[in-house]
Every structure is written in structure tokens, then in C-alpha cells.
Design an enzyme around this catalytic site. Structure first.
Site, mmCIF file in Angstrom:
data_model
loop_
_atom_site.group_PDB
_atom_site.id
_atom_site.type_symbol
_atom_site.label_atom_id
_atom_site.label_comp_id
_atom_site.label_asym_id
_atom_site.label_seq_id
_atom_site.Cartn_x
_atom_site.Cartn_y
_atom_site.Cartn_z
ATOM 1 N N ASP A 207 0.866 -1.188 0.000
ATOM 2 C CA ASP A 207 0.000 0.000 0.000
ATOM 3 C C ASP A 207 0.899 1.233 0.000
ATOM 4 O O ASP A 207 1.330 1.710 1.046
ATOM 5 C CB ASP A 207 -0.909 0.007 1.222
ATOM 6 C CG ASP A 207 -1.921 1.154 1.184
ATOM 7 O OD1 ASP A 207 -1.757 2.063 0.350
ATOM 8 O OD2 ASP A 207 -2.867 1.136 1.993
ATOM 9 N N HIS A 212 0.696 8.115 3.652
ATOM 10 C CA HIS A 212 1.340 7.449 4.777
ATOM 11 C C HIS A 212 2.857 7.654 4.812
ATOM 12 O O HIS A 212 3.533 7.086 5.671
ATOM 13 C CB HIS A 212 1.018 5.961 4.732
ATOM 14 C CG HIS A 212 -0.444 5.676 4.629
ATOM 15 N ND1 HIS A 212 -1.332 5.965 5.638
ATOM 16 C CD2 HIS A 212 -1.193 5.161 3.609
ATOM 17 C CE1 HIS A 212 -2.561 5.628 5.252
ATOM 18 N NE2 HIS A 212 -2.496 5.144 4.028
ATOM 19 N N ILE A 227 0.061 9.572 8.234
ATOM 20 C CA ILE A 227 -0.669 8.751 9.189
ATOM 21 C C ILE A 227 -0.434 7.262 8.929
ATOM 22 O O ILE A 227 0.029 6.873 7.858
ATOM 23 C CB ILE A 227 -2.184 9.053 9.143
ATOM 24 C CG1 ILE A 227 -2.758 8.719 7.760
ATOM 25 C CG2 ILE A 227 -2.444 10.510 9.520
ATOM 26 C CD1 ILE A 227 -4.268 8.863 7.672
ATOM 27 N N GLY A 230 -4.818 2.327 7.952
ATOM 28 C CA GLY A 230 -5.869 1.734 8.767
ATOM 29 C C GLY A 230 -5.717 0.232 8.909
ATOM 30 O O GLY A 230 -5.944 -0.339 9.980
#
Length: 308
Positions: A207, A212, A227, A230
Site C-alpha cells: 500500500d 502514509h 498517518i 488503517g
């Protein structure tokens, strides 16, 4: 960005995604395990060394059940693309994930994927898309897992042709339990601190969303810094359940559902609370430093016994 009035949701729902395939090795499985925090604070953790090393002479390493979540990205190498639906990928948010496991994941495997658009909803300022990915072991033809992924595309709503907002889903009703966090004391609580570099390690599993890793992209999206994925947070939570409820046996996990409620910054501490409910576990994950809930859901188990 507003969606063009030319976008036809009925054509989007009839779109046929090409079947895809990919192979992974136990190196990929081990890298994933490190990406979701396995052995991070104890390199010889008795519950987790098996995910990264051939412990006690085992022929193959074991694979965490949440590794199956990666199949969503493997099955759609060009991302969440729907003909005619334009959106800014920097504003994409992962809303929910459901994973159903039909057999333990092999440590090396060639996987075939079938994808369909299972849901489409117009929320005026955003569009919600639901994708279903079925993944099969090529050699045997066995179904390994089903992923159902819900994404929010901010700025991509407003495509309804009538005053009633467009909404469609083919998900079976009540397949994923509605989670209500109990008011009583949790059966178990597990605390685990993420590394400042956690997102940089996790992204190596496939990903590569710059949200990120790129500080400028993160600021455009409204965050002070990149961040955590998830699905990485979900991996931490399910690891806690395997440790505390399954006594280290990852094969007890039958299905996983998670709703992503708030972002996590790499380096923050995750506290996962667990309650036994029916044949599984209700869980809630909080960020200790900000005292905010970031994830909640339900994990169905195989062979949950009263001895717990």
C-alpha cells in the site's frame, strides 16, 4: 471535486473487473508481520516468532490472518478505479474492512482474484464504494478468503439523477454484526506502541499511498504528518486478540470486521480492549496519548471455549 453529471452509476455497477493473480512468498508474509508490529519489542516473542522464523524446526513460517487484507490491493493494481467516477486519490479514506477466512493462509502461494463492485452510495459531498474480492489458491482452486472493502471518496458525491440519493449494496444483511461496545470491564486489554517508522515498514507490503509517507500529501489531506495505514492498525488489533484470546493460535480467526474511526500517527500507543461476545470478540482500539477511539469491530473465532 464534483463528479461529472455524465457519470452513470448503473454502468459502474455493471462494470466487469478483470480477473487478476499474484504470487507471494514467506518473505512477504514475514515482512507483513513486522509491518504490523510482530516481535517489535521482543525479538523472540513466544507467540510471534513463528511469523518471521522457522521456530522449532517448523518447515514454513505461519501467516497472520490479516495478511489476507493485502489481497484487496493485489487484486486491483490500478487502485479503486471506476469508469467515469473522478476523484482526488489524496482524499480517499478507508472506512471499513471485512475479511472472511476459509482456510489457513499458506506461507507461499499463487493466488487468483475475482473482484466486483458490491456497493455504491452518493453522500452529496462524498461517494462510498464497496468492493468485494474473492481470492483462490491456484493449485487447489480452494477459496482462501473474501475481502469486503469500503472506501470514502471525499469530493466525489453529487452524481444522483433524482432528489433521492443513489444507494446500492449487494452485501448480505446482518452478515457483519453491529458492534456496540459493552459498558462492563473488558475481558482483556493489550497495549502496544507503534514505531515512528511503522507506516514506512508497512507500506512495503504493497500500500504505497503517499498519505502514509509524504508530509506534503498528508497536509493536503488535513493531517499534521503522515498517518498510519488503517489496515496496519487492524493488524495490531487482531494480533492482540490472537495473543490474549486465542492463546497464540492464529488459525482460530474465522472472520474479522473493522470500522476505522480516526487516524493514528506512527509512534503512538495502541490500547486494544476485548470483550467475549457469542462466538467471538468485540474489540475497541484507542490511542493512549490522545485518549481517542480509532478502530472498533468484531472477530469471529473457531472453537471459542468456555474455559476462557
Amino acid at each position: 471535486m464534483a463528479v461529472s453529471s455524465e457519470f452513470d452509476p448503473s454502468l459502474a455497477l455493471s462494470h466487469k473487473f478483470p480477473d487478476t493473480s499474484h504470487s507471494y512468498t514467506e518473505r512477504d508474509a514475514a515482512l507483513y508481520a513486522l509491518g504490523v508490529g510482530a516481535c517489535a519489542w521482543d525479538a523472540v516473542d513466544s507467540d510471534e516468532l513463528k511469523y518471521v522464523y522457522h521456530e522449532n524446526g517448523q518447515e514454513f513460517i505461519k501467516v497472520l490472518p490479516t495478511f489476507a487484507a493485502l489481497f484487496t490491493f493485489n487484486s486491483m493494481p490500478n487502485g479503486f478505479v471506476i469508469p467515469g467516477l473522478e476523484y482526488d486519490p489524496r482524499l480517499l479514506l478507508h472506512g471499513q474492512q471485512y475479511i472472511e477466512l476459509y482456510k489457513p493462509l499458506p506461507s507461499n502461494c499463487h493466488v487468483n482474484h475475482k473482484v466486483c463492485l458490491a456497493g455504491l452510495h452518493d453522500k452529496a459531498k462524498a461517494a462510498i464504494l464497496e468492493f468485494e474480492t474473492k481470492s483462490y489458491e491456484k493449485e487447489s482452486g480452494d477459496l482462501l478468503s473474501v475481502n469486503r472493502t469500503t472506501v470514502y471518496l471525499r469530493g466525489a458525491g453529487g452524481f444522483s439523477k433524482s432528489s433521492k440519493p443513489f444507494s446500492y449494496t449487494n452485501y448480505p444483511r446482518n452478515q457483519v454484526p453491529t458492534v456496540k461496545i459493552p459498558e462492563n470491564k473488558p475481558f482483556s486489554v493489550f497495549e502496544d506502541r507503534t514505531q515512528p517508522s511503522q507506516a514506512l515498514v508497512y507500506r512495503l507490503s504493497g500500500d504505497y499511498n503517499p498519505l502514509h509517507s509524504d508530509p506534503m500529501i498528508a497536509k493536503v489531506a488535513g493531517f499534521s504528518q503522515p498517518i498510519l495505514h488503517g489496515l496496519c492498525t487492524l493488524g495490531f488489533a487482531v494480533r492482540a486478540i490472537i495473543k490474549c484470546i486465542c492463546k497464540g493460535d492464529q488459525d482460530k480467526i474465522k472472520s474479522i470486521s473493522g470500522r476505522f474511526l480516526l487516524h493514528v500517527y506512527p509512534g503512538e500507543t495502541l490500547v486494544t480492549e476485548m470483550w467475549l461476545e457469542g462466538s467471538g470478540v468485540i474489540y475497541r482500539t484507542l490511542v493512549k496519548e490522545r485518549k481517542r477511539t480509532v478502530l472498533s469491530g468484531y472477530v469471529e473465532l473457531r472453537g471459542l471455549t468456555s474455559s476462557l
